[in-house]
Design a protein around this motif. Structure first.
Motif, short mmCIF file in Angstrom:
data_model
loop_
_atom_site.label_atom_id
_atom_site.label_comp_id
_atom_site.label_asym_id
_atom_site.label_seq_id
_atom_site.Cartn_x
_atom_site.Cartn_y
_atom_site.Cartn_z
N GLU A 100 28.64 55.17 -65.87
CA GLU A 100 29.40 54.70 -64.72
C GLU A 100 29.62 55.82 -63.71
OE1 GLU A 100 32.85 53.24 -66.68
OE2 GLU A 100 31.87 51.39 -67.37
N GLY A 101 29.67 57.06 -64.20
CA GLY A 101 29.85 58.20 -63.32
C GLY A 101 28.56 58.76 -62.76
N GLY A 102 27.41 58.16 -63.15
CA GLY A 102 26.13 58.59 -62.59
C GLY A 102 25.37 59.60 -63.43
N LEU A 103 25.60 59.59 -64.75
CA LEU A 103 24.92 60.53 -65.66
C LEU A 103 24.39 59.78 -66.86
CD1 LEU A 103 24.23 63.43 -66.63
CD2 LEU A 103 26.50 63.48 -67.70
N SER A 104 23.09 59.98 -67.16
CA SER A 104 22.45 59.35 -68.31
C SER A 104 22.05 60.42 -69.32
CB SER A 104 21.20 58.57 -67.87
OG SER A 104 20.50 58.06 -68.99
N PHE A 105 22.33 60.17 -70.59
CA PHE A 105 21.87 61.03 -71.67
C PHE A 105 21.72 60.19 -72.92
CE2 PHE A 105 26.52 61.51 -71.35
CZ PHE A 105 26.92 61.06 -72.60
N GLY A 128 13.08 63.96 -58.59
CA GLY A 128 13.87 65.14 -58.94
C GLY A 128 14.60 64.93 -60.25
N ILE A 129 15.91 65.17 -60.25
CA ILE A 129 16.69 64.99 -61.47
C ILE A 129 17.22 63.57 -61.63
CG2 ILE A 129 17.40 67.41 -61.40
CD1 ILE A 129 20.22 66.41 -60.61
N TYR A 130 16.87 62.68 -60.70
CA TYR A 130 17.48 61.35 -60.65
C TYR A 130 16.52 60.24 -61.04
CZ TYR A 130 21.31 63.51 -58.05
OH TYR A 130 22.37 64.30 -57.68
N ILE A 131 17.11 59.22 -61.68
CA ILE A 131 16.47 57.91 -61.81
C ILE A 131 17.33 56.92 -61.03
CG2 ILE A 131 15.25 58.27 -63.98
CD1 ILE A 131 17.65 57.16 -65.47
N GLU A 132 16.70 55.88 -60.48
CA GLU A 132 17.41 54.94 -59.60
C GLU A 132 17.11 53.51 -60.01
OE1 GLU A 132 17.15 53.72 -54.91
OE2 GLU A 132 17.21 55.87 -55.38
N ASP A 133 18.15 52.68 -60.08
CA ASP A 133 17.96 51.31 -60.52
C ASP A 133 17.76 50.35 -59.35
OD1 ASP A 133 20.48 50.69 -59.48
OD2 ASP A 133 21.47 50.58 -61.44
N VAL A 134 17.59 49.07 -59.67
CA VAL A 134 17.31 48.04 -58.67
C VAL A 134 18.42 47.97 -57.62
CG1 VAL A 134 17.05 45.55 -58.34
CG2 VAL A 134 15.88 46.67 -60.23
N ARG A 135 19.65 48.25 -58.06
CA ARG A 135 20.79 48.16 -57.14
C ARG A 135 20.88 49.37 -56.21
NH1 ARG A 135 25.43 48.14 -61.32
NH2 ARG A 135 24.00 49.71 -62.17
N ARG A 192 21.52 52.37 -57.43
CA ARG A 192 22.42 53.32 -58.07
C ARG A 192 21.61 54.41 -58.74
NH1 ARG A 192 28.06 52.19 -61.13
NH2 ARG A 192 28.57 54.37 -61.49
N ARG A 193 22.01 55.69 -58.53
CA ARG A 193 21.27 56.81 -59.08
C ARG A 193 22.03 57.44 -60.24
NH1 ARG A 193 18.75 61.01 -55.11
NH2 ARG A 193 20.93 61.60 -54.75
N TYR A 194 21.24 57.93 -61.22
CA TYR A 194 21.79 58.63 -62.37
C TYR A 194 21.09 59.97 -62.53
CZ TYR A 194 22.90 53.75 -63.61
OH TYR A 194 23.33 52.45 -63.58
N MET A 195 21.84 61.03 -62.74
CA MET A 195 21.23 62.27 -63.19
C MET A 195 20.67 62.01 -64.60
SD MET A 195 23.80 65.33 -61.97
CE MET A 195 25.32 64.51 -62.48
N ASP A 196 19.42 62.36 -64.81
CA ASP A 196 18.78 62.04 -66.09
C ASP A 196 18.78 63.26 -67.01
OD1 ASP A 196 17.44 60.93 -68.17
OD2 ASP A 196 15.58 60.53 -67.09
N PHE A 197 19.64 63.22 -68.03
CA PHE A 197 19.71 64.28 -69.03
C PHE A 197 19.08 63.82 -70.34
CE2 PHE A 197 22.97 67.69 -67.81
CZ PHE A 197 22.69 67.57 -66.45
N HIS A 198 18.13 62.90 -70.23
CA HIS A 198 17.40 62.41 -71.40
C HIS A 198 15.90 62.52 -71.10
CE1 HIS A 198 16.16 58.75 -74.08
NE2 HIS A 198 15.82 59.90 -74.61
N GLY A 199 15.40 61.58 -70.28
CA GLY A 199 14.04 61.67 -69.77
C GLY A 199 12.94 61.63 -70.81
N ASN A 200 13.27 61.21 -72.05
CA ASN A 200 12.26 61.22 -73.12
C ASN A 200 11.54 62.57 -73.21
OD1 ASN A 200 12.03 57.97 -72.21
ND2 ASN A 200 12.26 58.42 -74.37
#
Length: 449
Positions: A407-412, A58-65, A67-75
């Motif tokens: 840290e708040g769960g948003l990537s851009f 969906g709108i999320y990427i998830e790391d090894v730990r 932890r999920r981030y809303m992805d506002f970049h996504g290449n």
């Protein structure tokens, strides 16, 4: 050693990055990051990596730990988010029947994909070539322009990005790709982009048409120009020209028999609220380049689409790529188009545009550090400055905002050192959009103190 530049992306070797890496504090993550640094060739903007991902949905990427981030970049591949079930099913079904189509053969899904793309384009844009990536279709477009016009010279924009291959950086304008590369594509002239906030030529009443007029000046003085290439809206730092600018560009190209090559690789497939951003401006290019989101966030897929009358290259190979008519890529593209149509995403994006315009405008009014907000559809830039009068770039502050948002769960992405570039999936729900903007505004408030 070439110093990193604040241009196309955020810098990976700062104190803020080091602080972020220290907060990960996770043995498996660190081991994988160390292995990545050991085995991959290092390059600007890719090294060192930010984190280690194991899942995207969906709108999320998830790391090894976990932890999920809303992805506002996504290449810019994630118009439909990640793992959209319609696209996944079509790709799986295609793998079961025809996973690859050798050159010299065609296949039904490739033909249907070309037909569908032609139906989405205006006028006589109905001749298609596929390739495995956007950089490749830029190369094909430059070849075709030479063949059609008999002229090899090209005009492009400073600060533009059209891909990372040698021919693509030859017409691009970003120093971090060109530095140290020596002689590039001959006959390329660059002109300033139409920048509304900090342009090199201030216009009367905010007009940017004089940037278009300079194209005509260069065409007339230089001679032998075959093509002008540009993104309709510059993606990374979100420069949005006026309607008058693009209308004038189209007129100039017609008057001087110069082909207009429009690069919609990052922003096509609905990000503007139209299938292609140039449709917002009421123009039609001579050659259209699309990619990234065309593959549904799963398959590398791109296309060059041109006018019917330019079907003149039968004795020249413009793009004889191994995956020239990829059945899997075409299945993903057709599924992507179907989802955009059936979920009415173009109309949704236009509604999101109005919401973002109001919300970001209100944020700008509340926060002096925000010098400008600009955008279209679901592509927006927030430009941070330390002085609104001098428009001094708030580079350090922008980086702090980035890591607080992570840290708040948003990537851009941060572009030009101080522009927060926001390009969420077109499928994002309004409540998630609001939540992301709240994270950004809180981060801005934190660093303003």
């Amino acid at each position: 050693m070439v110093e990193s530049l604040n241009s196309e992306g955020d810098i990976n070797s700062t104190e803020e990055r080091a602080r972020w890496q220290a907060t990960l504090d996770h043995q498996e993550t660190q081991k994988l990051l160390d292995d990545d640094a050991r085995y991959f060739l290092h390059q600007s903007m890719s090294t060192p990596c930010l984190d280690v991902l194991t899942r995207a949905e969906g709108i999320y990427i998830e790391d090894v730990r976990g932890r999920r981030y809303m992805d506002f970049h996504g290449n810019n591949v994630h118009q439909l988010g990640y793992g959209h079930p319609v696209v996944v099913k079509r790709v799986r079904d295609q793998l079961d029947t025809l996973p690859f189509s050798p050159r010299r053969f065609t296949n039904p899904v490739a033909i249907e994909c070309a037909r569908k793309l032609a139906s989405l384009c205006p006028d006589d844009l109905n001749r298609v070539l596929f390739a495995p990536g956007g950089t490749s279709v830029i190369g094909m477009a430059l070849k075709l322009a030479r063949l059609v016009t008999g002229n090899h010279k090209v005009v492009s924009l400073w600060d533009s990005f059209h891909g990372a291959s040698l021919d693509a950086i030859g017409v691009g304008g970003e120093a971090c790709f060109r530095t140290g590369m020596g002689p590039l594509t001959p006959g390329v002239e660059r002109i300033p982009p139409p920048v509304s906030y900090r342009g090199v030529w201030p216009g009367e009443d905010g007009s940017d048409v004089h940037y278009a007029d300079y194209l005509e000046y260069v065409i007339e003085k230089e001679g032998g120009i075959g093509a002008f290439i540009a993104e309709t809206v510059r993606n990374t730092d979100v420069q949005v020209p006026s309607q008058a600018y693009w209308q004038r560009i189209r007129e100039i190209c017609d008057r001087h028999n110069v082909l207009l090559i429009i690069d919609e690789i990052p922003n096509g497939m609905g990000r503007s609220g139209e299938w292609f951003t140039f449709q917002h401006y009421g123009i039609t290019p001579d050659i259209l380049c699309i990619g990234k989101g065309l593959g549904g966030g799963i398959v590398p897929m791109a296309a060059m689409i041109t006018r019917d009358r330019f079907n003149i290259a039968s004795s020249i190979s413009l793009g004889h790529y191994t995956h020239e008519k990829s059945p899997v890529g075409c299945a993903a593209a057709l599924a992507t188009i179907e989802v955009i149509e059936q979920e009415n995403l173009l109309q949704k994006v236009k509604a999101d545009d109005a919401f973002l315009r109001d919300r970001l405008g209100a944020m700008k009014a509340r926060h002096p550090i925000i010098g400008d907000v600009r955008g279209i559809g679901l592509l927006w830039g927030i430009e941070l400055v330390t002085c609104t009068e001098k428009k001094t770039r708030a580079t350090a502050e922008a980086e702090k905002v980035l890591y607080r948002c992570l840290e708040g769960g948003l990537s851009f992405k941060v572009s030009q050192g101080n522009v927060l570039q926001l390009s969420p999936p077109l499928t994002i729900e309004r409540q998630d959009l609001v939540r992301a903007l709240n994270i950004i505004e809180q981060a801005i408030s934190d660093i303003e103190v």
